[in-house]
Design an enzyme around this catalytic site. Structure first.
Site, mmCIF file in Angstrom:
data_model
loop_
_atom_site.group_PDB
_atom_site.id
_atom_site.type_symbol
_atom_site.label_atom_id
_atom_site.label_comp_id
_atom_site.label_asym_id
_atom_site.label_seq_id
_atom_site.Cartn_x
_atom_site.Cartn_y
_atom_site.Cartn_z
ATOM 1 N N LYS A 40 52.872 47.321 45.611
ATOM 2 C CA LYS A 40 52.106 48.091 46.608
ATOM 3 C C LYS A 40 52.290 47.472 47.983
ATOM 4 O O LYS A 40 52.606 46.294 48.138
ATOM 5 C CB LYS A 40 50.620 48.153 46.259
ATOM 6 C CG LYS A 40 49.892 46.793 46.171
ATOM 7 C CD LYS A 40 49.375 46.244 47.487
ATOM 8 C CE LYS A 40 48.679 44.897 47.331
ATOM 9 N NZ LYS A 40 48.519 44.151 48.592
ATOM 10 N N ASP A 167 43.103 44.314 42.832
ATOM 11 C CA ASP A 167 44.236 45.222 43.047
ATOM 12 C C ASP A 167 44.751 45.850 41.746
ATOM 13 O O ASP A 167 45.633 46.711 41.790
ATOM 14 C CB ASP A 167 45.420 44.460 43.687
ATOM 15 C CG ASP A 167 45.167 44.113 45.139
ATOM 16 O OD1 ASP A 167 44.219 44.665 45.739
ATOM 17 O OD2 ASP A 167 45.940 43.300 45.683
HETATM 18 O O1 C5P Z 1 40.337 40.109 42.867
HETATM 19 P P1 C5P Z 1 41.361 39.027 42.860
HETATM 20 O O2 C5P Z 1 41.143 38.045 41.745
HETATM 21 O O3 C5P Z 1 42.758 39.520 42.887
HETATM 22 O O4 C5P Z 1 41.158 38.247 44.205
HETATM 23 C C1 C5P Z 1 41.774 37.004 44.447
HETATM 24 C C2 C5P Z 1 41.009 36.294 45.527
HETATM 25 O O5 C5P Z 1 41.177 37.002 46.776
HETATM 26 C C3 C5P Z 1 39.509 36.241 45.321
HETATM 27 O O6 C5P Z 1 39.168 35.135 44.558
HETATM 28 C C4 C5P Z 1 38.987 36.143 46.738
HETATM 29 O O7 C5P Z 1 39.137 34.824 47.222
HETATM 30 C C5 C5P Z 1 39.978 36.991 47.509
HETATM 31 N N1 C5P Z 1 39.509 38.380 47.714
HETATM 32 C C6 C5P Z 1 38.483 38.623 48.609
HETATM 33 N N2 C5P Z 1 38.044 39.900 48.818
HETATM 34 C C7 C5P Z 1 38.631 40.935 48.172
HETATM 35 C C8 C5P Z 1 39.691 40.713 47.268
HETATM 36 C C9 C5P Z 1 40.120 39.404 47.056
HETATM 37 O O8 C5P Z 1 37.934 37.694 49.219
HETATM 38 N N3 C5P Z 1 38.207 42.171 48.421
#
Ligand code: C5P
Length: 326
Positions: A40, A167
């Protein structure tokens, strides 16, 4: 392509029958399932201040692009992940891999053992801001669901995806969508065809580190609630790259550039070569260049390849379908 794996994957499954969990020899050619899943790019990434849980509310306009990983699921004893591809040595093969976590989560919900070998043919840049890890999680979920004959409803698959990462739901559905909340709440949006060049950087960037840098740079500022841009959504629907170019925006870009200042030269080289717009893809460090057509894509990619400013380039178009059983 280099091969990086804890064990040799089954290159020719008909010659390498695997033991299934019941101990019966299984013809894995008949039982393996392959799912193709796209990368993406975020054409708009509006980021709010950190929430109490540390995540950030977003207005995140996702486009799936025609750059794919493939995940093949084959019965095995226990959960095993292998990977092949130019960056395979950077892919974790343990339980931190989202593909393994997807299999374990689905198996737990279904009351099964996660007995599966997941082989990832990796083409999406690793830790590149193109949701490569999320893509593998979504692909593994679809592959295991088919392999185990579960027919899990889409709403439940989306819930598992949201549990795995912000994502991952978009990797499952693909196309074009607005993601709100932390990015996991999806509303499809209309999108015409667009052409892209991606410049792959040396080394990845950690998404949490980029969000932390965003917080540092935003300290003391009152950030508005993130809103999808009406101009961007209209341009996306129109399929007109000249209309879309001035609307592209990524609030994480200053943070990515702060952590990786040399990306500014890559962005400038792409626009200098004729790209209509340039931006950091998601949390970076991959950079994305919007171009008018496939011919312009080839020209911009050639200039970036010759510049020595990036490790590789990829040409792609959007939108692309989500995780698809092959
Ligand atoms: O959701 P995911 O595990 O992929 O996110 C990885 C990291 O990215 C989270 O631990 C956070 O630090 C950051 N993040 C965030 N806000 C979001 C998505 C991700 O702060 N909306």
């Amino acid at each position: 392509m280099s091969e990086h794996a804890t064990e040799n994957p089954t290159e020719n499954p008909t010659e390498n029958p695997t033991e299934n969990p019941t101990g019966r020899a299984t013809d894995s050619a008949a039982r393996s399932v392959t799912v193709r899943v796209p990368a993406k790019v975020n054409v708009q990434l509006a980021v709010a201040a950190a929430r109490p849980d540390g995540f950030h509310d977003l207005a995140n306009v996702f486009l799936a692009v025609s750059l794919y990983d493939e995940v093949t699921a084959t019965p095995a004893a226990g959960t095993k992940v292998t990977c092949e591809g130019p960056d395979a040595d950077q892919v974790p093969l343990d339980r931190t891999n989202l593909a393994a976590r997807a299999a374990e989560t689905l198996a737990r919900r279904a009351g099964l053992s996660p007995d599966v070998h997941l082989h990832i043919a990796k083409n999406i840049p690793v830790a590149g801001g193109m949701a490569g890890g999320s893509a593998d999680g979504a692909a593994a979920l679809v592959a295991c669901d088919a392999l185990w004959g579960l027919n899990t409803p889409m709403t439940e698959l989306l819930d598992i995806c949201a549990e795995l990462g912000s994502d991952v739901p978009f990797s499952l559905v693909g196309g074009a969508a607005l993601g709100t909340g932390r990015g996991e709440i999806l509303t499809p949006v209309p999108a015409g065809t667009f052409h892209w060049v991606f410049a792959v950087a040396d080394g990845g960037l950690s998404t949490p580190a980029v969000f932390r840098e965003f917080d540092r740079l935003a300290a003391g500022r009152d950030l508005p609630a993130p809103q999808a841009s009406p101009a961007l959504l209209a341009a996306l629907a129109s399929g007109d790259p000249d209309a879309l170019a001035p609307t592209l925006v990524n609030d994480l870009q200053p943070a990515a550039l702060s952590l990786r200042p040399r990306l500014a030269a890559v962005l400038a080289a792409g626009t200098g070569a004729g790209a209509l717009a340039a931006l950091v893809s998601g949390s970076g460090p991959t950079t994305a260049f919007l171009v008018r057509d496939p011919e312009a894509a080839a020209e911009v990619a050639a200039v970036l390849d010759a510049s020595g400013l990036c490790r590789a380039t990829r040409v792609a178009s959007s939108p692309a379908p989500g995780a698809t059983l092959l």
